[in-house]
Design an enzyme around this catalytic site. Sequence first.
Site, PDB file in Angstrom:
ATOM      1  N   GLU A   3       9.645  -0.269  -4.370  1.00  0.00           N
ATOM      2  CA  GLU A   3       9.121  -1.453  -5.078  1.00  0.00           C
ATOM      3  C   GLU A   3      10.156  -2.174  -5.939  1.00  0.00           C
ATOM      4  O   GLU A   3      10.157  -3.411  -6.007  1.00  0.00           O
ATOM      5  CB  GLU A   3       7.895  -1.082  -5.919  1.00  0.00           C
ATOM      6  CG  GLU A   3       6.660  -0.712  -5.098  1.00  0.00           C
ATOM      7  CD  GLU A   3       6.718   0.682  -4.492  1.00  0.00           C
ATOM      8  OE1 GLU A   3       7.533   1.516  -4.972  1.00  0.00           O
ATOM      9  OE2 GLU A   3       5.971   0.947  -3.525  1.00  0.00           O
ATOM     10  N   GLU A   7      -2.980   3.220   5.625  1.00  0.00           N
ATOM     11  CA  GLU A   7      -1.604   3.628   5.946  1.00  0.00           C
ATOM     12  C   GLU A   7      -1.298   3.347   7.415  1.00  0.00           C
ATOM     13  O   GLU A   7      -0.197   2.910   7.763  1.00  0.00           O
ATOM     14  CB  GLU A   7      -1.381   5.118   5.659  1.00  0.00           C
ATOM     15  CG  GLU A   7      -1.557   5.529   4.211  1.00  0.00           C
ATOM     16  CD  GLU A   7      -0.427   5.076   3.279  1.00  0.00           C
ATOM     17  OE1 GLU A   7       0.464   4.334   3.735  1.00  0.00           O
ATOM     18  OE2 GLU A   7      -0.473   5.439   2.093  1.00  0.00           O
ATOM     19  N   ARG A  67       1.649   0.674   8.155  1.00  0.00           N
ATOM     20  CA  ARG A  67       2.890   1.254   8.703  1.00  0.00           C
ATOM     21  C   ARG A  67       2.962   1.119  10.224  1.00  0.00           C
ATOM     22  O   ARG A  67       3.975   0.674  10.759  1.00  0.00           O
ATOM     23  CB  ARG A  67       3.002   2.730   8.305  1.00  0.00           C
ATOM     24  CG  ARG A  67       3.022   2.930   6.803  1.00  0.00           C
ATOM     25  CD  ARG A  67       3.371   4.367   6.430  1.00  0.00           C
ATOM     26  NE  ARG A  67       2.942   4.648   5.056  1.00  0.00           N
ATOM     27  CZ  ARG A  67       3.517   5.515   4.241  1.00  0.00           C
ATOM     28  NH1 ARG A  67       4.555   6.215   4.642  1.00  0.00           N
ATOM     29  NH2 ARG A  67       3.058   5.729   3.024  1.00  0.00           N
ATOM     30  N   ASP A  75      -2.501  -1.728  -6.518  1.00  0.00           N
ATOM     31  CA  ASP A  75      -1.319  -2.576  -6.279  1.00  0.00           C
ATOM     32  C   ASP A  75      -1.432  -3.662  -5.197  1.00  0.00           C
ATOM     33  O   ASP A  75      -1.409  -4.867  -5.483  1.00  0.00           O
ATOM     34  CB  ASP A  75      -0.077  -1.698  -6.024  1.00  0.00           C
ATOM     35  CG  ASP A  75      -0.309  -0.605  -4.973  1.00  0.00           C
ATOM     36  OD1 ASP A  75      -1.414  -0.530  -4.409  1.00  0.00           O
ATOM     37  OD2 ASP A  75       0.627   0.182  -4.724  1.00  0.00           O
TER      38      ASP A  75
HETATM   39  C1  DMJ Z   1       4.335   1.891   0.779  1.00  0.00           C
HETATM   40  O1  DMJ Z   1       3.740   2.613   1.779  1.00  0.00           O
HETATM   41  C2  DMJ Z   1       3.676   0.564   0.606  1.00  0.00           C
HETATM   42  O2  DMJ Z   1       4.544  -0.280  -0.056  1.00  0.00           O
HETATM   43  C3  DMJ Z   1       2.372   0.649  -0.127  1.00  0.00           C
HETATM   44  O3  DMJ Z   1       1.771  -0.585  -0.372  1.00  0.00           O
HETATM   45  C4  DMJ Z   1       2.550   1.340  -1.440  1.00  0.00           C
HETATM   46  N1  DMJ Z   1       3.386   2.468  -1.402  1.00  0.00           N
HETATM   47  C5  DMJ Z   1       4.368   2.740  -0.445  1.00  0.00           C
HETATM   48  C6  DMJ Z   1       5.777   2.870  -0.955  1.00  0.00           C
HETATM   49  O4  DMJ Z   1       5.928   3.246  -2.246  1.00  0.00           O
END
Ligand code: DMJ
Length: 699
Positions: free
Chosen positions: A568, A227, A231, A376
Site C-alpha cells: 500500500e 481474493e 487476484r 479499505d
Molecule cells: C492485497 O491483496 C490487496 O491490495 C487488498 O485490497 C488488500 N490487501 C492486499 C495487500 O496488502
Amino acid sequence: MSLPSTHSNPAYPTSRSPSEKYWQASRSPGANGLGGYGFSQSAGVTNNLNNFFSGDRTLPMYKDKPYFAPRRTGPRLRRRRALYLGIIITALVSLWYYISSSSRSPWTSDSAKGEELWTWAQSLDGTEQRYDGIPSRNIDWDSRRQKVRDAFIVSWDGYEQYAWGFDEYHPIAKKGKNMIEGGMGWQIVDALDTMMIMNLTSRVQHARTWIHNSLQYNQDHDVNTFETTIRMLGGLLSAHYLSTSYPNLAPISDDDIGSPGEDLYLEKAADLAERLLGAFESKSGIPYASVNLNTSAGIPSHADGGASSTAEATTVQLEFKYLAKLTGEANYWRIVEKVMQVVDEQQSPDGLLPIYIYPDTGKFRGENIRLGSRGDSYYEYLIKQYLQTSEDIYKDMWDETLTGIRKHLITYTKNAKLTVLGERQSGLKGPLTPKMDHLACFLPGTIALGATGGIPLSDAKKSSEWTRRQDEEIRLAKELMKTCWATYVATKTGLAPEITYFEINTPHVTEIDQYPDSTLATGQNQKAASKDLPLASEAIYPLGSESATWQQDINIHAQDRHNLQRPETVESLLYMYRITGDETYRHWGWEMFKSFIKHTAVTEKITSHDEIDPEDDGPRARIISFTSLSNADVIPPIQRDNMESFWMAETLKYFYLLFSDRDFISLEENVFNTEAHPMPRFRPSGDLKTGWTRKGLSS
Ligand code: DMJ
C-alpha cells in the site's frame, strides 16, 4: 459440473444490441506504438484534463472479432508448414509439461542475479548514498528499476524452482503448498502481468503454458470470493488486456500452432467468473464470503454471524465490469452494481461504513468504521469505479465519503503534527482510535488520484474546475503519505509494521480545528490559490534519528511488528509521484526498496568458491527469494517463511512503475484494481450503463 445459469435471469438482460460495437477495434497504433485507446497520444495532457473534468473520455478498443473465436490470419502455405512445426512444438510442450509437473522445473533459475543482488545488498550498510530530504536530479532511475526487475526475477525463479504450480510459497523451507487440492495458480496468475510489464517474455510463456495445461477450476472446493476475484480474475483479465493492447510487452505469437489459444486468459477468466457468480445469489445481492468453485454455491462466513467483510463484498466491480465489456454479458455488470446499490441504500452517515455486512439482509453488522482491514478497498473502488467507466454516481459517493473521512477520521499527532487516519471502533459517536493499519496507506495515493483523475497536478490546477477543495485534498494526500513513510523509517529495518499507533491529544484535533479556514470548516468552496497549500507536519529527517520529535509520536505494539511485504505505501508513492511530479516520493520508495532487499532476502551460502579457490573474492552467498517478517523492528529481523502473492503482483510492480517514466502504463488510460492489475478505462454503452440511482438524488 453444475453451474446455475445466471444468463436466463430476465432481470439481467444479456443480449448485445447490434449498435454496440464491442468487437470493433480501434487498434491503429498510437504515437507510442502501443495501439490506439481512443486517446490521442499527441493531444497531450490538456486534452486528457478536459476529458477528465467533462467525463468525455472515449471508448477503449477490445477486439476485432467475436469473442472466443480463434483468429487465424496467416496464408495457407504458412499454415501447412506451421502444422509440421506445430507437431514438433506440441511434443516439446508435452515434454516440458511432463517435466514441469514434476517437483523441479527444467527452468534454470538465474542464480547469477541472486549472487549479484546479494553482493549489492552487502553494500547497503547505511554508508551508501541515502536520501537526505533534498531530491537529487542526477539519479539513474532506470538502473534502479532494473534492480527491482532483478528482485522480481530472483523471487519468481526461486518459486519456479522450488514450488512451481503451488499456491503458497515457503522460501525458507523451499516448499510449496496448495490452498485447494488441485491448486489455483495463486502465485502464477497473480504475478503474470508484472512479468509482462517487466518484459520477461520466456517466463510469461512458461506461466501461460502452465495455465493452459494445468489450471482447472472445476474443483469441489470453497474459495474466498473477494481474493479470488481480485487476484485470479483480476490477474487473468489484466494479462488479457496487456497481451492484446501492449503487444510490445513480453510478446507471444498468437498464430503459432501449438501455442495455447489466443484467448486463453479471457476464456479462463470467463470460466472462473461464471463459478464466482453463485456467491452473489444471496437475498440482498451482497456476496457471500466464499463460494464453491464446482457447484457455484455461495457460502456465508463461518465467523462474524455469517456477515461478509464490507471491503470484500464491495470490491468486485472493476473486474466484473471489465469482463462485461469484453464479453458483452451485461449480467456481470448488473450483479456487481447491485452491491453498490444495496450498500448505498443503508444511507450510512457521511458515507462511512461499518466493516461487516450481512448477505441475507444487506444490513451492516456492528459499528466499527475504518479504512484498514475489512474496510479499505470499498473506499478505493468508489473513485476507481468512476475512473473506470465515468459513471457520475460513484464520483458523487466518493466526494461525500472523502468529506466524511476528513470530518470524522482525521487527526494530528501531539508533537510533529503528523496526519493520522484514525478508526471509529464504536461508530461516529464513539472516540477516535489513533491506529493505522498498513492497509490504510492506499489512501493518500487514492485521494490524489481522485483529485486530478490521474493527470499531473500542474495541469489539473490550470482547469477552471479546480478549486480550493481539491487543493485541500492534495494537501491531505501529501500529509498522509508522509505519515505512511514515517511508519517505515520508525522501525530498525526501515520496514513498516502491520499496525501503527500514534500519540494524539485528548480531545483529538480535527481537520477543522487544524485548518479553521478550510472549505470543510466554512462549507464554502472557493477558487484555488495558485500555490500549493503548505503542510503543517514536521520533516522526517535525518533518517532514523531516534531523537526526532516525530519518533515520539509513534507506538508499535509487540504483536503488530510483522511486515508482510505489503504494497500500500509504495502504491501511494507511485500515485503521488506521478501526480505531483515530486521526486521526493521516488526517493522514499528507493529507501524502502533497499530495506526490503536487505532485510527480507532469503539467502543461501555458496560453497563452490571455497572449494575452487579460497582466495576468490566472488560472492559468498546468493539471494534465492524474499519473505515476510515476524518482527521488522529488530536487527537482524525475524523472518517468517512465507512469500505472499502480492509481493510479486503488487509490491514489486509498484516499485518498478515508480522508477519508470510516468507515461508507462499511464494513470490517464488505466485503472489498477486493488491487487495492482491494470485494466483500461472505458466508456460503457448499450446495456452497460448505470442501472440505479441514489435515494433522494437524481443521478
Ligand atoms: C492485497 O491483496 C490487496 O491490495 C487488498 O485490497 C488488500 N490487501 C492486499 C495487500 O496488502
